[in-house]
Write a protein that holds these residues in place. Structure first.
Motif, PDB file in Angstrom:
ATOM      1  N   PHE A   1       0.826  -1.208   0.000  1.00 21.31           N
ATOM      2  CA  PHE A   1       0.000   0.000   0.000  1.00 21.31           C
ATOM      3  C   PHE A   1       0.856   1.253   0.000  1.00 21.31           C
ATOM      4  CE2 PHE A   1      -3.052  -2.978   2.127  1.00 21.31           C
ATOM      5  CZ  PHE A   1      -3.873  -3.086   1.016  1.00 21.31           C
TER       6      PHE A   1
ATOM      7  N   GLY B   1     -12.219  -4.433   8.629  1.00 23.66           N
ATOM      8  CA  GLY B   1     -12.943  -4.524   7.368  1.00 23.66           C
ATOM      9  C   GLY B   1     -14.283  -5.218   7.493  1.00 23.66           C
TER      10      GLY B   1
ATOM     11  N   LYS C   1     -18.352  -5.223   8.278  1.00 25.91           N
ATOM     12  CA  LYS C   1     -19.483  -4.280   8.180  1.00 25.91           C
ATOM     13  C   LYS C   1     -20.424  -4.501   9.360  1.00 25.91           C
ATOM     14  CE  LYS C   1     -18.055  -2.766   4.302  1.00 25.91           C
ATOM     15  NZ  LYS C   1     -17.470  -1.438   4.239  1.00 25.91           N
TER      16      LYS C   1
ATOM     17  N   TRP D   1     -13.167 -14.057  -0.552  1.00 24.70           N
ATOM     18  CA  TRP D   1     -12.422 -13.031  -1.290  1.00 24.70           C
ATOM     19  C   TRP D   1     -10.933 -13.326  -1.261  1.00 24.70           C
ATOM     20  CZ3 TRP D   1     -14.118  -9.630  -4.679  1.00 24.70           C
ATOM     21  CH2 TRP D   1     -13.237  -8.638  -5.108  1.00 24.70           C
TER      22      TRP D   1
ATOM     23  N   ARG E   1     -16.764   4.314   3.311  1.00 28.62           N
ATOM     24  CA  ARG E   1     -16.969   3.327   4.371  1.00 28.62           C
ATOM     25  C   ARG E   1     -15.924   2.221   4.299  1.00 28.62           C
ATOM     26  NH1 ARG E   1     -23.282   2.697   4.610  1.00 28.62           N
ATOM     27  NH2 ARG E   1     -22.903   2.164   2.457  1.00 28.62           N
ATOM     28  N   ASP E   2     -15.699   1.706   3.097  1.00 25.23           N
ATOM     29  CA  ASP E   2     -14.719   0.631   2.922  1.00 25.23           C
ATOM     30  C   ASP E   2     -13.319   1.108   3.273  1.00 25.23           C
ATOM     31  OD1 ASP E   2     -16.520  -1.225   2.197  1.00 25.23           O
ATOM     32  OD2 ASP E   2     -16.253  -0.969   0.043  1.00 25.23           O
TER      33      ASP E   2
ATOM     34  N   GLU F   1     -12.594   3.532   5.481  1.00 24.37           N
ATOM     35  CA  GLU F   1     -12.462   3.758   6.920  1.00 24.37           C
ATOM     36  C   GLU F   1     -12.402   2.452   7.709  1.00 24.37           C
ATOM     37  OE1 GLU F   1     -15.700   6.258   7.842  1.00 24.37           O
ATOM     38  OE2 GLU F   1     -14.656   8.076   7.229  1.00 24.37           O
ATOM     39  N   ASP F   2     -13.196   1.466   7.318  1.00 25.85           N
ATOM     40  CA  ASP F   2     -13.246   0.268   8.156  1.00 25.85           C
ATOM     41  C   ASP F   2     -12.246  -0.806   7.717  1.00 25.85           C
ATOM     42  OD1 ASP F   2     -14.338  -1.076   6.014  1.00 25.85           O
ATOM     43  OD2 ASP F   2     -16.382  -1.004   6.746  1.00 25.85           O
ATOM     44  N   GLY F   3     -11.406  -0.494   6.751  1.00 26.62           N
ATOM     45  CA  GLY F   3     -10.351  -1.426   6.382  1.00 26.62           C
ATOM     46  C   GLY F   3     -10.752  -2.437   5.313  1.00 26.62           C
ATOM     47  N   ALA F   4     -12.019  -2.415   4.893  1.00 30.51           N
ATOM     48  CA  ALA F   4     -12.441  -3.391   3.889  1.00 30.51           C
ATOM     49  C   ALA F   4     -11.718  -3.172   2.560  1.00 30.51           C
ATOM     50  CB  ALA F   4     -13.956  -3.314   3.690  1.00 30.51           C
TER      51      ALA F   4
ATOM     52  N   ASP G   1      -8.641  -2.379   2.174  1.00 31.75           N
ATOM     53  CA  ASP G   1      -7.349  -3.071   2.255  1.00 31.75           C
ATOM     54  C   ASP G   1      -7.520  -4.551   1.934  1.00 31.75           C
ATOM     55  OD1 ASP G   1      -6.270  -0.731   3.012  1.00 31.75           O
ATOM     56  OD2 ASP G   1      -5.915  -1.258   5.104  1.00 31.75           O
ATOM     57  N   LEU G   2      -8.535  -5.130   2.560  1.00 29.47           N
ATOM     58  CA  LEU G   2      -8.800  -6.546   2.312  1.00 29.47           C
ATOM     59  C   LEU G   2      -9.087  -6.775   0.830  1.00 29.47           C
ATOM     60  CD1 LEU G   2      -9.800  -9.436   3.542  1.00 29.47           C
ATOM     61  CD2 LEU G   2     -12.037  -8.463   3.093  1.00 29.47           C
ATOM     62  N   ILE G   3      -9.910  -5.906   0.260  1.00 29.03           N
ATOM     63  CA  ILE G   3     -10.319  -6.071  -1.127  1.00 29.03           C
ATOM     64  C   ILE G   3      -9.128  -5.909  -2.062  1.00 29.03           C
ATOM     65  CG2 ILE G   3     -11.618  -4.863  -2.928  1.00 29.03           C
ATOM     66  CD1 ILE G   3     -13.879  -4.589  -0.859  1.00 29.03           C
ATOM     67  N   ALA G   4      -8.175  -5.042  -1.680  1.00 25.37           N
ATOM     68  CA  ALA G   4      -7.036  -4.791  -2.554  1.00 25.37           C
ATOM     69  C   ALA G   4      -6.061  -5.974  -2.568  1.00 25.37           C
ATOM     70  CB  ALA G   4      -6.312  -3.518  -2.114  1.00 25.37           C
TER      71      ALA G   4
END
Lengths: 186, 221
Positions: free
Chosen positions: A35, A70, A72, A87, B73-74, B76-79, B81-84
């Motif tokens: 990143f 991550g 929700k 994922w 939202r993604d 801020e909550d770190g999602a 990063d996971l998705i990347a």
């Protein structure tokens, strides 16, 4: 942020990244995950057959669990776990097995917002067990966990190392597994 | 592909039960359609003349409403990063998120637009064209707006930034769609307007994901 830091991690090895608050532990983990581009120096990955393409390695073989999990808050723990596992390349069966191993099975029907900080962290850690990836980048993985679950996750880490995995964890407390200490320069 | 479908379903579920995106937009739309006659006066001729245009402008603004949170939202909550950290390119992820946004917000609004226009006195024969324009326009709004949302990641006052970035890009589809509807009402050739609108939506769908992925990567570093 820091300079003059080098670390080589071989298969089956764990390293505990230590340093004061703000020393750059999280930044280093995010650099390894791709990143952040380092101002100088580089991150290289290698497999049994030689050097690996960075993007390829990061996309398929790196797990990162940081402070933000991550998850929700409006979704059920089950759907979030299954999504995160799928994922990152895990199956539904392996995700449910991982949940059982970390004591999450009774919580799976709850919404994520109802979980405590420790339960959320366990839910995020479950994807490490659900989808096999070699390098685990962990940012204070055990901080919110209670003693019993630290031990449980310690066993899982141990097994990951025995299977040839690698762990790089930013920590303040010692890890429950044998790990090299890698202090970040102040 | 299977993963993208999963992501799409997750995005839809989040849009529906996480903060009422579709309800908010449709509610806003209904409020505008209700207030317009109160502000413009009840004269049927005047309302009928302005109805299609108003329905169209309100649609553009309503679709902007829920865009702010598309990536925020993604992020801020770190999602994000996971998705990347996946073999799936971020460009495809961005495109899927915009398509889900369109399904959740754009499609209900497309259905509401002809209703609102006819309720305000537009000729019912305009309804199919308004529906088509709203559907194609909504797609363009989702992709263009998503670009704004990705560029605004990590900034305070993101909503303001989105409006400033996106508004100029929204003008062409508003002009094309409004022109097509006007021309149809005046019995003039109207197809070119609709075709230009569709072309704009397709171009946005092709180019915006590249910009969104780059903006996300930039925000993550």
């Amino acid at each position: 942020m820091f300079r003059g830091f080098g670390l080589e991690l071989a298969a089956g090895e764990a390293a505990a990244l230590t340093g004061a608050n703000g020393a750059g532990k999280t930044s280093l983990l995010r650099t390894v995950a791709g990143f952040i581009a380092p101002a100088r120096g580089r991150v290289a990955f290698a497999g049994p057959a030689g050097p690996l393409d960075e993007d390829e390695a990061r996309g398929r073989d790196v797990h990162l669990v940081g402070h933000q999990e991550g998850l929700k808050s409006a979704r059920s723990a089950r759907s979030e776990l299954l999504f995160q596992a799928a994922w990152t390349g895990g199956s539904q069966a392996s995700a449910l097995a991982a949940a059982g191993e970390l004591g999450l099975t009774p919580l799976l029907d709850l919404e994520v917002r109802r979980l405590s900080a420790g339960q959320r962290r366990r839910l995020a850690l479950a994807r490490l067990l659900a989808s096999p990836r070699s390098l685990w980048l962990l940012d204070e993985p055990l901080a919110p966990l209670d003693a019993r679950h630290r031990e449980l996750f310690g066993e899982a880490m141990q097994r990951h190392l025995l299977g040839g995995g690698l762990i790089l964890a930013a920590v303040h407390d010692p890890l429950p597994i044998p790990a090299r200490t890698a202090p970040l320069p102040a | 592909m299977k993963l993208l479908w999963r992501l799409y379903r997750r995005e839809l579920a989040l849009a529906w039960n996480g903060g009422g995106g579709p309800l908010l937009s449709v509610g806003f739309y209904a409020a505008v359609a209700t207030l317009v006659p109160l502000a413009l006066g009840p004269s049927p001729e005047r309302l009928a003349a302005t109805a299609p245009g108003l329905a169209w402008v309100a649609l553009a603004l309503a679709s902007l409403l829920s865009l702010e949170r598309l990536f925020e939202r993604d992020f801020e909550d770190g999602a994000l990063d996971l998705i990347a950290l996946s073999p799936t390119p971020l460009e495809a992820v961005a495109a899927v998120k915009c398509l889900a946004q369109w399904t959740a917000v754009g499609a209900p609004l497309s259905l509401a637009a002809p209703l609102a226009a006819v309720a305000l006195g537009a000729s019912p024969s305009l309804a199919p064209l308004i529906l088509a324009c709203a559907a194609a326009g909504g797609l363009a709004f989702a992709f263009v707006g998503g670009t704004g949302a990705a560029l605004a990641l990590g900034s305070r006052r993101g909503g303001l930034l989105i409006a400033v970035v996106v508004l100029p890009l929204l003008t062409p589809p508003v002009i094309f769609g409004g022109g097509a509807i006007d021309a149809f009402a005046a019995h003039l050739p109207w197809r070119s307007g609709l075709l230009l609108l569709i072309a704009y939506a397709l171009a946005a769908g092709g180019l915006a994901p590249l910009a969104m992925a780059a903006a996300c990567r930039n925000a993550q570093s």
